[in-house]
Scaffold this motif. Structure first.
Motif, PDB file in Angstrom:
ATOM      1  N   GLY A   8       0.777  -1.231   0.000  1.00 26.51           N
ATOM      2  CA  GLY A   8       0.000   0.000   0.000  1.00 26.51           C
ATOM      3  C   GLY A   8       0.807   1.279   0.000  1.00 26.51           C
ATOM      4  O   GLY A   8       0.242   2.366  -0.098  1.00 26.51           O
ATOM      5  N   GLY A   9       2.114   1.164   0.089  1.00 22.80           N
ATOM      6  CA  GLY A   9       2.931   2.368   0.081  1.00 22.80           C
ATOM      7  C   GLY A   9       2.957   3.030  -1.288  1.00 22.80           C
ATOM      8  O   GLY A   9       2.458   2.484  -2.272  1.00 22.80           O
ATOM      9  N   GLY A  10       3.536   4.218  -1.322  1.00 24.54           N
ATOM     10  CA  GLY A  10       3.639   4.939  -2.581  1.00 24.54           C
ATOM     11  C   GLY A  10       3.864   6.410  -2.357  1.00 24.54           C
ATOM     12  O   GLY A  10       4.132   6.850  -1.236  1.00 24.54           O
ATOM     13  N   LEU A  11       3.708   7.174  -3.421  1.00 23.53           N
ATOM     14  CA  LEU A  11       3.878   8.624  -3.381  1.00 23.53           C
ATOM     15  C   LEU A  11       2.519   9.283  -3.251  1.00 23.53           C
ATOM     16  O   LEU A  11       1.618   9.019  -4.068  1.00 23.53           O
ATOM     17  N   VAL A  12       2.367  10.136  -2.255  1.00 22.78           N
ATOM     18  CA  VAL A  12       1.105  10.838  -2.032  1.00 22.78           C
ATOM     19  C   VAL A  12       1.404  12.311  -1.779  1.00 22.78           C
ATOM     20  O   VAL A  12       2.528  12.673  -1.407  1.00 22.78           O
ATOM     21  N   GLN A  13       0.390  13.133  -1.943  1.00 22.74           N
ATOM     22  CA  GLN A  13       0.544  14.566  -1.710  1.00 22.74           C
ATOM     23  C   GLN A  13       0.159  14.914  -0.275  1.00 22.74           C
ATOM     24  O   GLN A  13      -0.628  14.193   0.355  1.00 22.74           O
ATOM     25  N   PRO A  14       0.696  15.989   0.256  1.00 22.45           N
ATOM     26  CA  PRO A  14       0.302  16.423   1.601  1.00 22.45           C
ATOM     27  C   PRO A  14      -1.214  16.586   1.697  1.00 22.45           C
ATOM     28  O   PRO A  14      -1.843  17.143   0.784  1.00 22.45           O
ATOM     29  N   GLY A  15      -1.773  16.087   2.801  1.00 21.46           N
ATOM     30  CA  GLY A  15      -3.207  16.157   2.996  1.00 21.46           C
ATOM     31  C   GLY A  15      -3.968  14.940   2.495  1.00 21.46           C
ATOM     32  O   GLY A  15      -5.141  14.749   2.853  1.00 21.46           O
ATOM     33  N   PRO A  88       4.534  15.829   5.052  1.00 18.51           N
ATOM     34  CA  PRO A  88       5.873  15.427   4.587  1.00 18.51           C
ATOM     35  C   PRO A  88       6.674  14.694   5.672  1.00 18.51           C
ATOM     36  O   PRO A  88       7.459  13.796   5.351  1.00 18.51           O
ATOM     37  N   ASP A  89       6.455  15.053   6.936  1.00 19.67           N
ATOM     38  CA  ASP A  89       7.158  14.380   8.037  1.00 19.67           C
ATOM     39  C   ASP A  89       6.755  12.920   8.196  1.00 19.67           C
ATOM     40  O   ASP A  89       7.421  12.183   8.936  1.00 19.67           O
ATOM     41  N   ASP A  90       5.681  12.501   7.545  1.00 24.45           N
ATOM     42  CA  ASP A  90       5.267  11.094   7.593  1.00 24.45           C
ATOM     43  C   ASP A  90       6.044  10.243   6.594  1.00 24.45           C
ATOM     44  O   ASP A  90       5.876   9.014   6.576  1.00 24.45           O
ATOM     45  N   THR A  91       6.862  10.867   5.784  1.00 26.71           N
ATOM     46  CA  THR A  91       7.677  10.123   4.828  1.00 26.71           C
ATOM     47  C   THR A  91       8.609   9.162   5.547  1.00 26.71           C
ATOM     48  O   THR A  91       9.376   9.569   6.417  1.00 26.71           O
ATOM     49  N   TRP A 114       8.933  -9.311  11.769  1.00 27.02           N
ATOM     50  CA  TRP A 114       8.883  -8.044  11.050  1.00 27.02           C
ATOM     51  C   TRP A 114       8.696  -8.281   9.561  1.00 27.02           C
ATOM     52  O   TRP A 114       9.179  -9.276   9.010  1.00 27.02           O
ATOM     53  N   GLY A 115       8.005  -7.334   8.929  1.00 25.79           N
ATOM     54  CA  GLY A 115       7.924  -7.344   7.487  1.00 25.79           C
ATOM     55  C   GLY A 115       9.116  -6.633   6.880  1.00 25.79           C
ATOM     56  O   GLY A 115       9.980  -6.108   7.595  1.00 25.79           O
ATOM     57  N   GLN A 116       9.151  -6.593   5.554  1.00 28.87           N
ATOM     58  CA  GLN A 116      10.255  -5.965   4.827  1.00 28.87           C
ATOM     59  C   GLN A 116      10.076  -4.458   4.695  1.00 28.87           C
ATOM     60  O   GLN A 116      11.035  -3.753   4.368  1.00 28.87           O
ATOM     61  N   GLY A 117       8.880  -3.985   4.936  1.00 28.42           N
ATOM     62  CA  GLY A 117       8.633  -2.550   4.890  1.00 28.42           C
ATOM     63  C   GLY A 117       8.066  -2.096   3.554  1.00 28.42           C
ATOM     64  O   GLY A 117       8.270  -2.729   2.521  1.00 28.42           O
ATOM     65  N   THR A 118       7.349  -0.981   3.599  1.00 23.33           N
ATOM     66  CA  THR A 118       6.805  -0.369   2.397  1.00 23.33           C
ATOM     67  C   THR A 118       7.038   1.140   2.488  1.00 23.33           C
ATOM     68  O   THR A 118       6.819   1.752   3.524  1.00 23.33           O
ATOM     69  N   GLN A 119       7.502   1.718   1.395  1.00 20.17           N
ATOM     70  CA  GLN A 119       7.870   3.130   1.385  1.00 20.17           C
ATOM     71  C   GLN A 119       6.641   4.011   1.197  1.00 20.17           C
ATOM     72  O   GLN A 119       5.837   3.794   0.291  1.00 20.17           O
ATOM     73  N   VAL A 120       6.517   5.006   2.052  1.00 19.05           N
ATOM     74  CA  VAL A 120       5.499   6.037   1.902  1.00 19.05           C
ATOM     75  C   VAL A 120       6.221   7.373   1.775  1.00 19.05           C
ATOM     76  O   VAL A 120       6.990   7.748   2.659  1.00 19.05           O
ATOM     77  N   THR A 121       5.968   8.062   0.688  1.00 18.37           N
ATOM     78  CA  THR A 121       6.575   9.370   0.456  1.00 18.37           C
ATOM     79  C   THR A 121       5.482  10.403   0.315  1.00 18.37           C
ATOM     80  O   THR A 121       4.589  10.257  -0.525  1.00 18.37           O
ATOM     81  N   VAL A 122       5.550  11.436   1.144  1.00 23.37           N
ATOM     82  CA  VAL A 122       4.559  12.505   1.123  1.00 23.37           C
ATOM     83  C   VAL A 122       5.251  13.749   0.594  1.00 23.37           C
ATOM     84  O   VAL A 122       6.108  14.336   1.251  1.00 23.37           O
ATOM     85  N   SER A 123       4.871  14.131  -0.600  1.00 19.18           N
ATOM     86  CA  SER A 123       5.541  15.257  -1.245  1.00 19.18           C
ATOM     87  C   SER A 123       4.637  15.850  -2.310  1.00 19.18           C
ATOM     88  O   SER A 123       3.874  15.135  -2.960  1.00 19.18           O
ATOM     89  N   SER A 124       4.753  17.166  -2.485  1.00 17.53           N
ATOM     90  CA  SER A 124       3.997  17.826  -3.544  1.00 17.53           C
ATOM     91  C   SER A 124       4.852  17.960  -4.802  1.00 17.53           C
ATOM     92  O   SER A 124       4.378  18.486  -5.811  1.00 17.53           O
TER      93      SER A 124
END
Length: 124
Positions: A8-15, A88-91, A114-124
Protein backbone atom coordinates in the motif's frame (compact mmCIF):
# COMPACT_ATOMS: atom_id res chain seq x y z
CA UNK A 1 7.25 -18.76 12.15
CA UNK A 2 5.24 -15.77 11.04
CA UNK A 3 5.88 -14.02 7.75
CA UNK A 4 4.61 -10.47 7.29
CA UNK A 5 4.19 -8.62 4.01
CA UNK A 6 3.27 -4.94 3.87
CA UNK A 7 1.59 -3.29 0.92
CA UNK A 8 0.00 0.00 0.00
CA UNK A 9 2.93 2.37 0.08
CA UNK A 10 3.64 4.94 -2.58
CA UNK A 11 3.88 8.62 -3.38
CA UNK A 12 1.11 10.84 -2.03
CA UNK A 13 0.54 14.57 -1.71
CA UNK A 14 0.30 16.42 1.60
CA UNK A 15 -3.21 16.16 3.00
CA UNK A 16 -3.96 12.93 1.18
CA UNK A 17 -4.94 9.60 2.71
CA UNK A 18 -3.33 6.20 2.27
CA UNK A 19 -4.06 2.75 3.59
CA UNK A 20 -1.40 0.19 4.39
CA UNK A 21 -2.00 -3.54 4.78
CA UNK A 22 0.06 -6.20 6.49
CA UNK A 23 -0.73 -9.78 5.54
CA UNK A 24 0.50 -12.51 7.87
CA UNK A 25 1.22 -16.08 6.85
CA UNK A 26 2.82 -19.13 8.36
CA UNK A 27 0.41 -19.17 11.27
CA UNK A 28 -2.59 -17.21 12.44
CA UNK A 29 -1.85 -14.07 14.43
CA UNK A 30 -5.18 -13.82 16.24
CA UNK A 31 -3.44 -14.18 19.62
CA UNK A 32 -0.63 -11.79 18.72
CA UNK A 33 -0.44 -8.09 19.31
CA UNK A 34 0.52 -6.18 16.18
CA UNK A 35 2.32 -2.94 15.57
CA UNK A 36 3.37 -0.45 12.95
CA UNK A 37 6.73 1.28 13.03
CA UNK A 38 8.39 3.63 10.59
CA UNK A 39 11.89 4.72 9.71
CA UNK A 40 12.26 8.21 8.23
CA UNK A 41 15.28 8.87 5.99
CA UNK A 42 18.45 9.09 8.07
CA UNK A 43 16.63 8.45 11.33
CA UNK A 44 16.00 5.55 13.69
CA UNK A 45 12.97 3.33 13.49
CA UNK A 46 10.12 4.70 15.59
CA UNK A 47 6.84 3.45 16.97
CA UNK A 48 3.65 4.47 15.15
CA UNK A 49 0.74 2.39 16.44
CA UNK A 50 -0.08 -0.89 18.14
CA UNK A 51 -3.13 -3.05 18.70
CA UNK A 52 -3.75 -5.83 21.20
CA UNK A 53 -4.77 -9.33 20.22
CA UNK A 54 -8.45 -8.59 20.90
CA UNK A 55 -8.37 -5.11 19.28
CA UNK A 56 -9.52 -3.56 22.55
CA UNK A 57 -6.15 -2.06 23.44
CA UNK A 58 -4.85 0.45 20.91
CA UNK A 59 -2.06 2.98 21.24
CA UNK A 60 -0.68 5.68 18.95
CA UNK A 61 2.40 7.81 18.86
CA UNK A 62 1.57 11.45 19.59
CA UNK A 63 2.77 12.43 16.12
CA UNK A 64 0.01 10.40 14.41
CA UNK A 65 -2.78 10.47 16.98
CA UNK A 66 -6.03 11.65 15.42
CA UNK A 67 -4.75 11.07 11.90
CA UNK A 68 -3.84 7.36 11.75
CA UNK A 69 -6.01 4.35 12.59
CA UNK A 70 -4.79 0.83 13.23
CA UNK A 71 -7.15 -2.11 12.86
CA UNK A 72 -7.07 -5.85 12.38
CA UNK A 73 -9.12 -8.49 10.60
CA UNK A 74 -8.23 -11.87 12.06
CA UNK A 75 -10.39 -13.67 9.52
CA UNK A 76 -7.99 -12.36 6.89
CA UNK A 77 -4.92 -12.57 9.11
CA UNK A 78 -4.29 -8.94 8.21
CA UNK A 79 -3.55 -5.69 10.01
CA UNK A 80 -4.19 -2.26 8.58
CA UNK A 81 -2.97 1.27 9.04
CA UNK A 82 -5.21 3.99 7.65
CA UNK A 83 -3.30 7.25 7.33
CA UNK A 84 -5.17 10.53 6.85
CA UNK A 85 -4.01 14.13 6.55
CA UNK A 86 -0.55 13.01 5.58
CA UNK A 87 2.37 15.37 6.08
CA UNK A 88 5.87 15.43 4.59
CA UNK A 89 7.16 14.38 8.04
CA UNK A 90 5.27 11.09 7.59
CA UNK A 91 7.68 10.12 4.83
CA UNK A 92 9.29 6.87 5.89
CA UNK A 93 9.55 3.15 5.34
CA UNK A 94 6.64 1.64 7.24
CA UNK A 95 7.08 -1.73 8.93
CA UNK A 96 4.54 -4.15 10.31
CA UNK A 97 5.49 -6.27 13.32
CA UNK A 98 3.99 -9.10 15.37
CA UNK A 99 4.48 -9.86 19.05
CA UNK A 100 3.56 -13.08 20.80
CA UNK A 101 2.43 -11.00 23.76
CA UNK A 102 -1.27 -10.26 23.70
CA UNK A 103 -1.29 -6.73 25.08
CA UNK A 104 -0.10 -4.00 22.70
CA UNK A 105 3.61 -3.29 22.80
CA UNK A 106 5.42 -0.01 22.24
CA UNK A 107 9.00 -1.26 22.31
CA UNK A 108 10.36 -2.66 19.08
CA UNK A 109 12.34 -5.21 21.07
CA UNK A 110 9.07 -6.88 22.07
CA UNK A 111 8.32 -7.79 18.47
CA UNK A 112 9.76 -11.03 17.14
CA UNK A 113 8.48 -10.84 13.58
CA UNK A 114 8.88 -8.04 11.05
CA UNK A 115 7.92 -7.34 7.49
CA UNK A 116 10.26 -5.97 4.83
CA UNK A 117 8.63 -2.55 4.89
CA UNK A 118 6.81 -0.37 2.40
CA UNK A 119 7.87 3.13 1.38
CA UNK A 120 5.50 6.04 1.90
CA UNK A 121 6.57 9.37 0.46
CA UNK A 122 4.56 12.50 1.12
CA UNK A 123 5.54 15.26 -1.24
CA UNK A 124 4.00 17.83 -3.54
Amino acid sequence: QVQLVESGGGLVQPGDSRGLSCAASGRTVDTYSMGWFRQPPGKAREFVAAISWDAIGIYYADSVKGRFTISRDDAKNTVYLQMNSLKPDDTAVYYCAASERRRYRLDRNDYAYWGQGTQVTVSS
